[in-house]
Design an enzyme around this catalytic site. Structure first.
Site: not given
Ligand code: NAP
Length: 484
Positions: A181, A257, A291, A389
């Protein structure tokens, strides 16, 4: 090279469940171009029932895929690597269109993302067990690794290809089926990948992609379904915590992650020019929307002013902000308006608390979600930007006096994904690297991601590892067979 128009006309926009299928009722949602805010295209909007259909497909072929010889699975993964590489420009343009990053960044991501298929095509055939005599003499112990079963991967928007391939590569290599997804902001890249995987010989149902504007509602039923065996998530710590709670229902295997707040520590004995080069990469790779992005710079007072001035000069000379598809652009827009607001607020908060703007610091306005490369010096400890962040091209710089102070400041965060340290002294490099509370440390390096290395965090940055020989273990369970 394929044109923007041709690409958008040919890219799959339906769900991918054994092939292209419409979402229930033909529902769709819009995908926007962050460079101008306009709608790029409409994409299928999966319902919870559609997600269950994808799980049905994954479950139906799980046994057959697990029984497929590892060499054959590896060869399919290798074919996917070759095909992504052959179609690199298409993937790069698509990512730039839906995510905004500059084309050279997208090309780098295609190389990095494809590499997970090559790496795990090689790892597929190296899943080993163990055989030994029980020390008590009562029998023999055989240890055998098996695929965990159908997996769900939830991925973020910042690396639309690589965050998926880091999960798909090892899952498929291990013999698991997977449903991905992708983020609603960037669904197209994964759909194109699913189509390509099928062209490369991946059997129907092994990989499905469900795009949706209702993430929670659509993934919820999957997490409650006892047929799902694993959840792998990359995204924010906040959402990760919710998903861990939800996955407790089925006691799912989980890999998380999550967010980062990487410190970049420069000591007096560092090669300052090399540190500036590293800082440019650690801060500006992916426009700061990584990240692993250096979130705060801790610089020892002896080189503080030199580092700050040279960093500002390097940013001034080498950053050109603009739409990602313009050839001269090195810094594209942020992903959306919310992110633009957040970055602006963090900078304004730091400035109100006493930070000095050395470069940038103000969004230009106009169409698209642009924020310029920014350097803040004299950032006081209470500034939010040191704790949260940033996810944008903003570098807050803080001085420190002793090694102990520098290390303590670097570790003063709930996160623990990556840390960077610059020093010419081996003793200090090792001492500080061992003392940093993070899953990864870059020593005199501003970029550390490598498919052959275990990527992952500690503390609020999550658990589990992607890449390296560790990556495939996340998709294997251990069986002990007792023999006479
Ligand atoms: P996010 O808001 O947590 O969303 C990530 C994914 O989760 C998206 O596909 C999102 O879908 C989905 N999602 C959101 N709420 C959900 C729920 N209640 N149930 C199931 N899925 C849900 O993060 P983001 O803004 O896309 O990404 C940025 C974050 O990712 C940053 O904090 C970054 O540090 C982190 N990141 C970490 C790594 C690592 O390897 N540690 C790598 C890259 C990024 P929708 O798009 O539909 O909201």
């Amino acid at each position: 090279m394929v044109s923007e128009r041709e690409l958008l006309q040919s890219v799959p926009t339906q769900l991918w469940i054994g092939g292209p299928v419409d979402a229930e009722g033909g529902a769709t949602f819009p995908v926007h171009n962050p460079a101008n805010g306009e709608v790029l295209i409409q994409v299928a909007d999966a319902s919870p029932q559609d997600a269950v259909r994808a799980l049905d497909a994954a479950v139906a072929v799980q046994g057959e895929w697990a029984a497929t010889p590892a060499r054959q699975r590896g060869e399919i993964l290798r074919a996917v690597f070759e095909q992504i590489t052959a179609r690199a420009e298409e993937f790069a343009l698509l990512m730039t269109l839906e995510m905004g990053k500059a084309l050279p960044e997208s090309r780098n991501e295609v190389r990095y993302g494809a590499e997970f298929f090559r790496w795990f095509s090689e790892e597929a055939v190296r899943v080993h067990g163990r055989y030994l005599h029980a020390p008590s003499g009562t029998g023999r112990i055989m240890v055998h690794k098996q695929p965990v079963g159908p997996c769900l991967a939830i991925t973020p928007w910042n690396f639309p290809l690589a965050m998926g391939t880091r999960k798909i590569g090892p899952a498929l290599a291990a013999g698991c089926t997977m449903i991905v997804k992708p983020a609603s902001e960037t669904p197209l890249t994964m759909l194109l990948l699913a189509e390509l995987c099928q062209d490369a010989g991946l059997p129907e149902g092994v990989l499905s992609v469900i795009t949706t504007s209702r993430s929670g509602a659509v993934t919820g039923p999957l997490l409650e379904d006892p047929r799902l065996r694993k959840l792998t998530f990359t995204g924010s710590t906040e959402v990760g915590k919710k998903l861990v709670q939800q996955s407790a229902h089925g006691l799912l295997r989980t890999s998380m992650e999550l967010g980062g707040n990487a410190p970049f520590v420069v000591f007096d004995d560092a090669d300052v020019d090399a540190a500036v080069q590293g800082a440019m990469l650690a801060k500006l790779r992916n426009g700061g929307e990584a990240c692993t992005a250096a979130n705060r710079f801790h610089v020892q007072n002896g080189v503080l002013e030199e580092f700050t001035a040279k960093f500002a000069e390097a940013m001034t000379n080498s950053v050109t902000m603009g739409p990602g598809i313009d050839p001269e652009t090195t810094l594209g827009p942020l992903i959306n308006e919310d992110q633009l607001t957040t970055v602006g607020e963090l900078v304004d908060d730091a400035v109100a608390a006493g930070a000095r703007v050395r470069l940038g610091g103000k969004a230009p306005g106009g169409p698209g979600w642009f924020y310029p490369a920014t350097i803040l010096s004299d950032v006081p400890p209470q500034a939010r930007i040191l704790r949260e962040e940033v996810f944008g091209p903003v570098a807050p710089i803080v001085g420190f006096e002793t090694e102990e102070e520098g290390l303590a400041a670097a570790n003063d965060t709930e996160f623990g994904l990556v840390a960077y340290v610059y020093t010419r002294t081996l003793d200090r490099a090792l001492r500080v690297a061992e003392g940093l509370e993070s899953g990864m440390v870059g020593v005199n390096r501003g970029v550390i991601s490598d498919p052959a290395a275990p990527f992952g965090g500690v503390k609020a940055s999550g658990f589990g590892r992607e890449g390296g020989i560790e990556g495939i273990e996340e998709y294997l369970s251990t069986k002990y067979i007792a023999l006479t």
